[in-house]
Design a protein around this motif. Structure first.
Motif, PDB file in Angstrom:
ATOM      1  N   LEU A 110       0.801  -1.271   0.211  1.00 44.16           N
ATOM      2  CA  LEU A 110       0.152   0.085  -0.105  1.00 44.16           C
ATOM      3  C   LEU A 110       0.973   1.324   0.023  1.00 44.16           C
ATOM      4  O   LEU A 110       0.832   2.246  -0.913  1.00 44.16           O
ATOM      5  N   GLU A 111       1.936   1.244   0.843  1.00 38.87           N
ATOM      6  CA  GLU A 111       2.678   2.523   0.906  1.00 38.87           C
ATOM      7  C   GLU A 111       3.715   2.690  -0.331  1.00 38.87           C
ATOM      8  O   GLU A 111       4.154   3.707  -0.514  1.00 38.87           O
ATOM      9  N   GLN A 112       3.901   1.333  -0.918  1.00 39.10           N
ATOM     10  CA  GLN A 112       4.597   1.353  -2.080  1.00 39.10           C
ATOM     11  C   GLN A 112       4.113   2.354  -3.336  1.00 39.10           C
ATOM     12  O   GLN A 112       4.523   2.572  -4.137  1.00 39.10           O
ATOM     13  N   GLN A 113       2.795   2.557  -3.157  1.00 39.69           N
ATOM     14  CA  GLN A 113       2.128   3.430  -4.288  1.00 39.69           C
ATOM     15  C   GLN A 113       2.499   4.791  -4.214  1.00 39.69           C
ATOM     16  O   GLN A 113       2.155   5.569  -5.176  1.00 39.69           O
ATOM     17  N   GLY A 114       3.100   5.435  -3.223  1.00 36.93           N
ATOM     18  CA  GLY A 114       3.797   6.525  -3.208  1.00 36.93           C
ATOM     19  C   GLY A 114       2.786   7.793  -2.480  1.00 36.93           C
ATOM     20  O   GLY A 114       1.756   7.366  -1.899  1.00 36.93           O
ATOM     21  N   ARG A 115       3.074   8.876  -2.698  1.00 41.45           N
ATOM     22  CA  ARG A 115       2.614   9.935  -2.285  1.00 41.45           C
ATOM     23  C   ARG A 115       0.936  10.416  -2.588  1.00 41.45           C
ATOM     24  O   ARG A 115       0.704  10.213  -3.901  1.00 41.45           O
ATOM     25  N   LEU A 116      -0.046  10.645  -1.628  1.00 44.46           N
ATOM     26  CA  LEU A 116      -1.225  10.886  -2.203  1.00 44.46           C
ATOM     27  C   LEU A 116      -1.264  12.347  -2.684  1.00 44.46           C
ATOM     28  O   LEU A 116      -0.370  13.106  -2.401  1.00 44.46           O
ATOM     29  N   THR A 117      -2.028  12.562  -3.954  1.00 41.13           N
ATOM     30  CA  THR A 117      -2.049  13.693  -4.618  1.00 41.13           C
ATOM     31  C   THR A 117      -3.166  14.449  -4.636  1.00 41.13           C
ATOM     32  O   THR A 117      -3.139  15.602  -4.778  1.00 41.13           O
ATOM     33  N   HIS A 118      -4.466  13.997  -4.494  1.00 40.50           N
ATOM     34  CA  HIS A 118      -5.766  14.789  -4.363  1.00 40.50           C
ATOM     35  C   HIS A 118      -6.752  14.340  -3.204  1.00 40.50           C
ATOM     36  O   HIS A 118      -6.452  13.038  -2.821  1.00 40.50           O
ATOM     37  N   PRO A 119      -7.394  15.133  -2.802  1.00 38.12           N
ATOM     38  CA  PRO A 119      -8.317  14.777  -1.800  1.00 38.12           C
ATOM     39  C   PRO A 119      -9.359  13.949  -2.395  1.00 38.12           C
ATOM     40  O   PRO A 119      -9.801  13.922  -3.557  1.00 38.12           O
ATOM     41  N   MET A 120      -9.878  12.798  -1.490  1.00 39.53           N
ATOM     42  CA  MET A 120     -10.538  11.647  -2.336  1.00 39.53           C
ATOM     43  C   MET A 120     -11.878  11.563  -1.061  1.00 39.53           C
ATOM     44  O   MET A 120     -11.514  11.697   0.120  1.00 39.53           O
ATOM     45  N   ARG A 121     -12.665  11.127  -1.974  1.00 44.56           N
ATOM     46  CA  ARG A 121     -14.216  10.652  -1.281  1.00 44.56           C
ATOM     47  C   ARG A 121     -14.396   9.254  -1.480  1.00 44.56           C
ATOM     48  O   ARG A 121     -14.248   8.907  -2.525  1.00 44.56           O
ATOM     49  N   TYR A 122     -14.618   8.616  -0.469  1.00 43.03           N
ATOM     50  CA  TYR A 122     -15.192   7.225  -0.628  1.00 43.03           C
ATOM     51  C   TYR A 122     -16.525   7.140  -1.215  1.00 43.03           C
ATOM     52  O   TYR A 122     -17.539   7.804  -0.643  1.00 43.03           O
ATOM     53  N   ASP A 123     -16.948   6.410  -2.232  1.00 44.37           N
ATOM     54  CA  ASP A 123     -18.031   6.084  -2.789  1.00 44.37           C
ATOM     55  C   ASP A 123     -18.495   4.765  -2.719  1.00 44.37           C
ATOM     56  O   ASP A 123     -18.090   3.702  -3.153  1.00 44.37           O
ATOM     57  N   PRO A 124     -19.449   4.540  -1.592  1.00 41.49           N
ATOM     58  CA  PRO A 124     -20.018   3.028  -1.253  1.00 41.49           C
ATOM     59  C   PRO A 124     -20.506   2.471  -2.532  1.00 41.49           C
ATOM     60  O   PRO A 124     -20.723   1.363  -2.514  1.00 41.49           O
TER      61      PRO A 124
END
Length: 772
Positions: A110-124
């Motif tokens: 999971l952490e290997q995917q790198g830096r988060l870049t955008h605010p995100m919202r979970y869509d159930p």
């Protein structure tokens, strides 16, 4: 030393080299090589832990005024390069993978995917994270928070958040209406804060960095500097070279406390020269430290009896009479405890304990350092208090070169408490805050980490805001907590990288990416600095200069302010926009709230070596109920909260050389000789034989807490390792499902992760053979 102290069991997995040295450089290079293409990585590392540089996000060790050319360790370099990665976790990544799929990934992947870049919202509806705008996220979060009872909402913070962020976050919580402010200290050193506050009147250590150059003995209990705080190895090496005795009590023979080669010394690197660190190394049973400390004190009293016959004293009688209370009850407990009882509970022989005690008797200036090996037990309070008892006997608190020194793990976990992150209202100047900001703060006690988990399980907690960290992965009883977590109305996570906690969501969930400490933080008045406190109570400024990983990132203070503005009614004394435009204004607020600690905060921000916030106990001013330092007579000889039975083991959860807290950098636990896996069960060969196990056998650990709840972790490979009898070792956080939430220190509620009751079950079979 006894034969067991001098030798490593040759039929166990172990590492033959010293800590530090070429192994340390290879460990850094393995991470550094992957991030080498990042422009300016070397320049960033060169600025780490220096005046007008940035402060490491890893441990909370001191940043000395007389710094080395490279003032970082292997773990600190890994943490920085982890943040500087060129990998990016973008909306496109989340579009490709459902959250359910990602739950099956490892922490490392999971952490290997790198830096988060955008605010995100979970869509159930789609089970995906989808991008959203910052204002959209703030308004939605604020709307839900306004609809909830504030007492049902928790504001958690990890130890990496700055003093400025922490102050604003705590203010937001109280303006909103609660003291539910758990932090990562609740999981590790809360026992320290509670015990030291009661016995010496301050909740932090009394030692400063310069004391390490003035002592003649260091006791080390339950801490592993090789993996957890490698920069500590430099002053330990210097102390050992000048003849300071270092006496270690630890169930595990940690390489960093055995030998060290300084990677910054060309001569040591070229010659392979190493320094022996511990002059004595005693492998105490997990939970046996109270017995050890009573044994040490017993020898001191005996030596004092002998000295009195010659008209001399070993005890510092003047100090004890002037500055302490409770000696009579403590002395009666010590004299009334037999050596047979001490040996049985400690797992050590009388001769070994006396040998260590004799060094204490003849030493003038003594420091006691400790870590979670003391704090994470059911009777961790008694562990810490017993260590203070030993120091008080000879006046080893409140003089140069003496004192009690907890080794804090996270970079600003101590500082957060200093500026108001606390669930206990008595620790915060609420009257002053009320005057400053024109409101009535809540006075009810808030929830700590354990109480938050209990509230999630019961349904009492409806929303969770996480300022950094990996809360769900780090807490006890993970399987049950994860299941209940998804019933909450709202979860919000502020982070730099993806971790498992971001995949266990409430009915509404937001993932908000923030700047890292190495990155430039530009606000209305220009680039901003932040600050933090080290384990020695010194305050430092930190200034990032790297270009942000994404133009969409916001700083932690700005994110806190954004949510607060969307949640709270306007207050003319609460000026979020002004404060975010100039963090110096936040430091002015901190100075106003805590004038005794932060006078002229902005003027002293860049003082080399940090500025000292002060410590009353160091001045022998005891802010306790009696007005004196308190001897505590423990009512138990074991810190474990359960009895030994055939087939029941004491499990120690451990961190590898290749991780920091829940962040897994890789699968190399070099200093223990374990490579390529974390799915291991460490056990000594004699216990293997008694349990009829063989090396490489795959087994499960089953919880044996006796409460009727089934807890199990499977797929662990039996690995022979040098541990005391009756003891097992395995990695944190993988073992967290085995820890009941209720198994914690009785006074601080710190989870008892260093003595978890378990049994071994071979895969597909019954429990392993019982010990006799």
């Amino acid at each position: 030393m006894s034969e067991r102290e001098n030798t490593v069991q040759e039929d166990t997995v172990h590492y033959d080299g010293p800590s530090g040295g070429w192994g340390s450089l290879r460990g850094m290079t393995r991470i550094f090589g992957k991030e080498w293409s990042t422009p300016g990585a070397t320049e960033t590392l060169y600025r780490q832990n220096k005046p007008h540089g940035f402060m490491c996000v890893s441990c909370s060790w001191a940043k000395p005024a007389n710094y080395h050319p490279f003032e970082f360790c292997e773990n600190g370099a890994k943490a920085t390069l982890w943040e500087l990665t060129t990998a990016r976790c973008t909306p496109e990544f989340f579009a490709k993978h459902t959250v359910s799929e990602l739950k099956g990934w490892t922490d490392y992947d999971l952490e290997q995917q790198g830096r988060l870049t955008h605010p995100m919202r979970y869509d159930p509806a789609t089970d995906h994270y989808v991008p959203c705008e910052w204002d959209e996220a703030f308004n939605a979060i604020g709307s839900q928070l306004k609809a909830l009872d504030p007492k049902s909402v928790v504001f958690y913070s990890s130890g990496r958040a700055s003093l400025e962020t922490s102050y604003l976050y705590a203010l937001f919580a109280r303006l909103y209406g609660h003291n539910n402010l758990p932090d990562s200290s609740n999981m590790c050193h809360e026992t320290t804060s509670v015990a030291l506050k009661q016995v010496i009147g301050v909740g932090v250590g009394t030692v400063v960095f310069d004391d390490l150059q003035k002592c003649d003995l260091i006791f080390f209990f339950g801490q592993n500097p090789g993996s957890n705080s490698p920069r500590l190895l430099h002053p330990l090496q210097e102390a050992a070279k000048r003849g300071v005795e270092i006496i270690t009590f630890n169930p595990v023979r940690e390489k960093g406390l055995i030998a060290f080669t300084n990677p910054q010394s060309p001569l040591e690197m070229l010659t392979g020269k190493e320094t022996q660190i511990s002059s004595q190394y005693h492998q105490v049973r997990p939970g046996g430290d109270i017995a050890v400390l009573l044994g040490l004190a017993k020898h001191v009293f005996d030596a004092d009896d002998a000295a009195k016959a010659q008209g001399k004293r070993i005890l510092d009688v003047s100090f004890i009479e002037t500055h302490t209370s409770g000696l009579e009850a403590f002395e009666a407990k010590v004299r009334g405890t037999s050596w047979e009882e001490i040996e049985a509970e400690s797992g050590l022989g009388r001769r070994d304990i006396q040998k260590a005690a004799q060094v204490y008797v003849r030493s003038e200036r003594v420091i006691a350092m400790f870590g979670m090996g003391l704090t994470q037990h059911t009777h961790g309070f008694e562990n810490v208090a017993s260590l203070v008892n030993l120091l008080l006997l000879k006046g080893n608190i409140g003089r140069d070169g003496t004192g009690i020194s907890p080794v804090r793990g996270h970079s600003n976990v101590q500082g957060q408490r200093t500026v108001g992150i606390a669930e206990k209202p008595e620790l915060v100047p609420l009257d002053k805050i009320a005057e400053q900001f024109g409101f009535e703060p809540p006075r009810e006690k808030g929830m700590n980490t354990v109480e938050t988990c209990e509230g999630v399980l019961s349904g009492e907690v409806k929303a969770f805001i996480g300022l950094g960290g990996n809360f769900v992965r780090a807490v006890p009883e993970r399987v049950r907590v994860e299941e209940a977590w998804q019933r909450m109305d709202l979860t919000v996570q502020v982070a730099t990288k993806l971790n498992r906690s971001h995949l266990i969501n409430g009915k509404a969930a937001y993932l908000l990416p923030c700047l890292g400490r190495t990155e430039e933080d530009k606000q209305a008045s220009g680039p901003q600095a932040v600050s933090m406190e080290d384990t020695f109570s010194h305050i430092y400024g930190s200034l990032g200069r790297r270009s942000p990983a994404s133009q969409h990132l916001r700083s932690e203070p700005a994110i806190v302010a954004g949510i607060a503005k969307a949640t709270l009614a306007p207050n003319p004394k609460v000026k979020w926009d002004e404060w975010i435009g100039d963090y110096g204004l936040v430091r002015d607020l901190i100075s106003e709230t805590y004038p005794d600690k932060f006078e002229a905060f902005n003027a002293r921000l860049w003082q080399p070596g940090g500025f000292y916030k002060g410590n009353a106990a160091r001045e022998r001013i005891w802010q306790t109920e009696s007005g004196k330092a308190e001897f505590i007579a423990p009512d138990t000889l074991t810190a474990c909260g359960f009895t030994d039975e055939p087939g029941r083991y004491r499990l120690i959860t451990m961190r590898s050389n290749d991780q920091f807290n829940t962040t897994i950098y890789g699968y190399s636990d070099r200093l223990r000789g374990i490579e390529g896996t974390r799915d291991v069960l460490l056990i000594n060969p004699q216990e293997m034989e008694r349990a009829q196990l063989h090396e490489g056998q795959v087994v499960s650990l089953v919880g044996d807490a006796g409460d009727g709840v089934h807890r199990e972790v499977s797929g662990l490979k039996v690995t022979p390792f040098d541990l005391p009898d009756g003891c097992l070792g395995a990695y944190y956080p993988e073992m967290n499902p085995l820890m009941p939430i209720w198994l914690h220190d009785e006074k601080s509620l710190t989870p008892a992760a260093k003595s978890v009751p378990v049994r071994i079950k071979p895969s597909g079979g019954e429990e392993a053979g019982e010990r006799h």
